[in-house]
Design an enzyme around this catalytic site. Sequence first.
Site, PDB file in Angstrom:
ATOM      1  N   HIS A   1      -2.123   2.904  -6.582  1.00  0.00           N
ATOM      2  CA  HIS A   1      -2.719   1.647  -6.127  1.00  0.00           C
ATOM      3  C   HIS A   1      -2.831   0.618  -7.256  1.00  0.00           C
ATOM      4  O   HIS A   1      -2.963  -0.573  -6.996  1.00  0.00           O
ATOM      5  CB  HIS A   1      -4.091   1.896  -5.507  1.00  0.00           C
ATOM      6  CG  HIS A   1      -4.020   2.574  -4.174  1.00  0.00           C
ATOM      7  ND1 HIS A   1      -3.400   2.019  -3.072  1.00  0.00           N
ATOM      8  CD2 HIS A   1      -4.487   3.768  -3.765  1.00  0.00           C
ATOM      9  CE1 HIS A   1      -3.493   2.845  -2.050  1.00  0.00           C
ATOM     10  NE2 HIS A   1      -4.144   3.913  -2.441  1.00  0.00           N
TER      11      HIS A   1
ATOM     12  N   ARG B   1       0.857  -1.170   0.000  1.00  0.00           N
ATOM     13  CA  ARG B   1       0.000   0.000   0.000  1.00  0.00           C
ATOM     14  C   ARG B   1       0.904   1.235   0.000  1.00  0.00           C
ATOM     15  O   ARG B   1       2.023   1.203   0.505  1.00  0.00           O
ATOM     16  CB  ARG B   1      -0.891   0.031   1.240  1.00  0.00           C
ATOM     17  CG  ARG B   1      -1.839  -1.161   1.385  1.00  0.00           C
ATOM     18  CD  ARG B   1      -2.630  -1.041   2.683  1.00  0.00           C
ATOM     19  NE  ARG B   1      -3.587  -2.129   2.837  1.00  0.00           N
ATOM     20  CZ  ARG B   1      -3.372  -3.231   3.531  1.00  0.00           C
ATOM     21  NH1 ARG B   1      -2.200  -3.401   4.158  1.00  0.00           N
ATOM     22  NH2 ARG B   1      -4.282  -4.171   3.625  1.00  0.00           N
TER      23      ARG B   1
ATOM     24  N   ARG C   1      -0.254  -2.087  -6.927  1.00  0.00           N
ATOM     25  CA  ARG C   1      -0.603  -3.144  -5.965  1.00  0.00           C
ATOM     26  C   ARG C   1      -1.594  -4.124  -6.585  1.00  0.00           C
ATOM     27  O   ARG C   1      -1.452  -5.342  -6.457  1.00  0.00           O
ATOM     28  CB  ARG C   1      -1.195  -2.507  -4.703  1.00  0.00           C
ATOM     29  CG  ARG C   1      -1.707  -3.482  -3.640  1.00  0.00           C
ATOM     30  CD  ARG C   1      -2.056  -2.676  -2.400  1.00  0.00           C
ATOM     31  NE  ARG C   1      -2.893  -3.404  -1.456  1.00  0.00           N
ATOM     32  CZ  ARG C   1      -2.432  -4.207  -0.491  1.00  0.00           C
ATOM     33  NH1 ARG C   1      -1.128  -4.417  -0.385  1.00  0.00           N
ATOM     34  NH2 ARG C   1      -3.254  -4.797   0.348  1.00  0.00           N
TER      35      ARG C   1
ATOM     36  N   TYR D   1      -9.453 -10.223  -6.610  1.00  0.00           N
ATOM     37  CA  TYR D   1      -8.455 -10.276  -7.668  1.00  0.00           C
ATOM     38  C   TYR D   1      -8.621 -11.520  -8.531  1.00  0.00           C
ATOM     39  O   TYR D   1      -8.216 -11.524  -9.688  1.00  0.00           O
ATOM     40  CB  TYR D   1      -7.053 -10.232  -7.065  1.00  0.00           C
ATOM     41  CG  TYR D   1      -6.781  -8.950  -6.331  1.00  0.00           C
ATOM     42  CD1 TYR D   1      -6.520  -7.770  -7.027  1.00  0.00           C
ATOM     43  CD2 TYR D   1      -6.803  -8.897  -4.945  1.00  0.00           C
ATOM     44  CE1 TYR D   1      -6.288  -6.589  -6.363  1.00  0.00           C
ATOM     45  CE2 TYR D   1      -6.561  -7.714  -4.268  1.00  0.00           C
ATOM     46  CZ  TYR D   1      -6.306  -6.566  -4.984  1.00  0.00           C
ATOM     47  OH  TYR D   1      -6.083  -5.394  -4.316  1.00  0.00           O
TER      48      TYR D   1
ATOM     49  N   HIS E   1      -4.019  -8.829   3.763  1.00  0.00           N
ATOM     50  CA  HIS E   1      -5.471  -8.818   3.932  1.00  0.00           C
ATOM     51  C   HIS E   1      -5.870  -9.666   5.132  1.00  0.00           C
ATOM     52  O   HIS E   1      -5.419 -10.806   5.266  1.00  0.00           O
ATOM     53  CB  HIS E   1      -6.172  -9.379   2.684  1.00  0.00           C
ATOM     54  CG  HIS E   1      -6.124  -8.464   1.510  1.00  0.00           C
ATOM     55  ND1 HIS E   1      -6.266  -8.904   0.220  1.00  0.00           N
ATOM     56  CD2 HIS E   1      -5.943  -7.124   1.434  1.00  0.00           C
ATOM     57  CE1 HIS E   1      -6.180  -7.877  -0.611  1.00  0.00           C
ATOM     58  NE2 HIS E   1      -5.987  -6.788   0.103  1.00  0.00           N
TER      59      HIS E   1
ATOM     60  N   LYS F   1      -2.543  -2.045   7.778  1.00  0.00           N
ATOM     61  CA  LYS F   1      -3.740  -1.535   8.438  1.00  0.00           C
ATOM     62  C   LYS F   1      -3.878  -2.148   9.828  1.00  0.00           C
ATOM     63  O   LYS F   1      -3.569  -3.317  10.035  1.00  0.00           O
ATOM     64  CB  LYS F   1      -4.983  -1.852   7.606  1.00  0.00           C
ATOM     65  CG  LYS F   1      -5.083  -1.026   6.322  1.00  0.00           C
ATOM     66  CD  LYS F   1      -6.393  -1.292   5.620  1.00  0.00           C
ATOM     67  CE  LYS F   1      -6.544  -0.405   4.388  1.00  0.00           C
ATOM     68  NZ  LYS F   1      -7.825  -0.645   3.675  1.00  0.00           N
TER      69      LYS F   1
END
Length: 290
Positions: A236, A147, A239, A271, A262, A171
């Site tokens: 982005h 990210r 990524r 994806y 994730h 995150k």
Amino acid sequence: MDFWRIDDFAMSLTSLSDNTVVSYTSDMRLFCEWCRRSDLVDPGRVTRATIRRYLAHLTTRQFARRTIARKVAAIRRYFKWSVANGLATVDPTSGVSVPAGSGRLPRVLDAREVSGLLDGAVGDDEPEWRRTRDDAVLEVLYGSGLRVSELCGLDVSSLALAVGAATVWGKGSKERRVPLSEPAVRALRRWLEVRADVVPPDQGDALFGNERGNRLAPRDVRRIVDRRSPTPTHPHALRHSFATHLLDGGADLRAVQELLGHADVATTQRYTHVSRERLSAAYRDAHPRA
């Protein structure tokens, strides 16, 4: 008296990214102002009907579905916190549904576009230090699928170049170790040779710096991509391209999940949809009886 305590709510959002905290805080301030214009001076008086009227208000103002979905997510989060902290006795968002955003991912770059971004020519007036830094930034973004916020947060001590790896904070302040591609390692070594000329000591261990000598920020990364990309794209997209190219090449979904950081494999599965569409398009274009 401020019954809403928006600042306290914002401080509670420790598991979210900085950008999400800013968005949620702004969304709640706008909702709060809208309620006050309707003489709803505290969150305890907000009802499910109030929420639905607000949704109608947003729709009338022609906000995009994804924007409305984010605003509702902010309000849900607020009232969950509000009930837990005694500002409201019930959650008025319970049972309220909103059309989900499209969840559309940026367009995946093909091999030619990636090559143009990573290896393309730059202007004769480009400072050598900036070319060296930009090479390293782009190689890490694409080669490790970071990210933008993760890349900006990298320190020199985050790197383990001898084994081709880096430690990043994702995150929710979750730490993970990601591999670095060989081109990324080479680019980082070149950057580290000149880093001290760009990043002053008062920036501590920051890996990347900008023209002003500050730690690289997301807007700086956007400028790098804008300068170097032969076709319009977004940071982005690197990524997303990283993930899709791995899946196209047969990588295991769970492995890609770990690489991307994730928490839920369902996020990574988006994806696979992109990858399937690419395979279907290749079939239609190449098979004589498709």
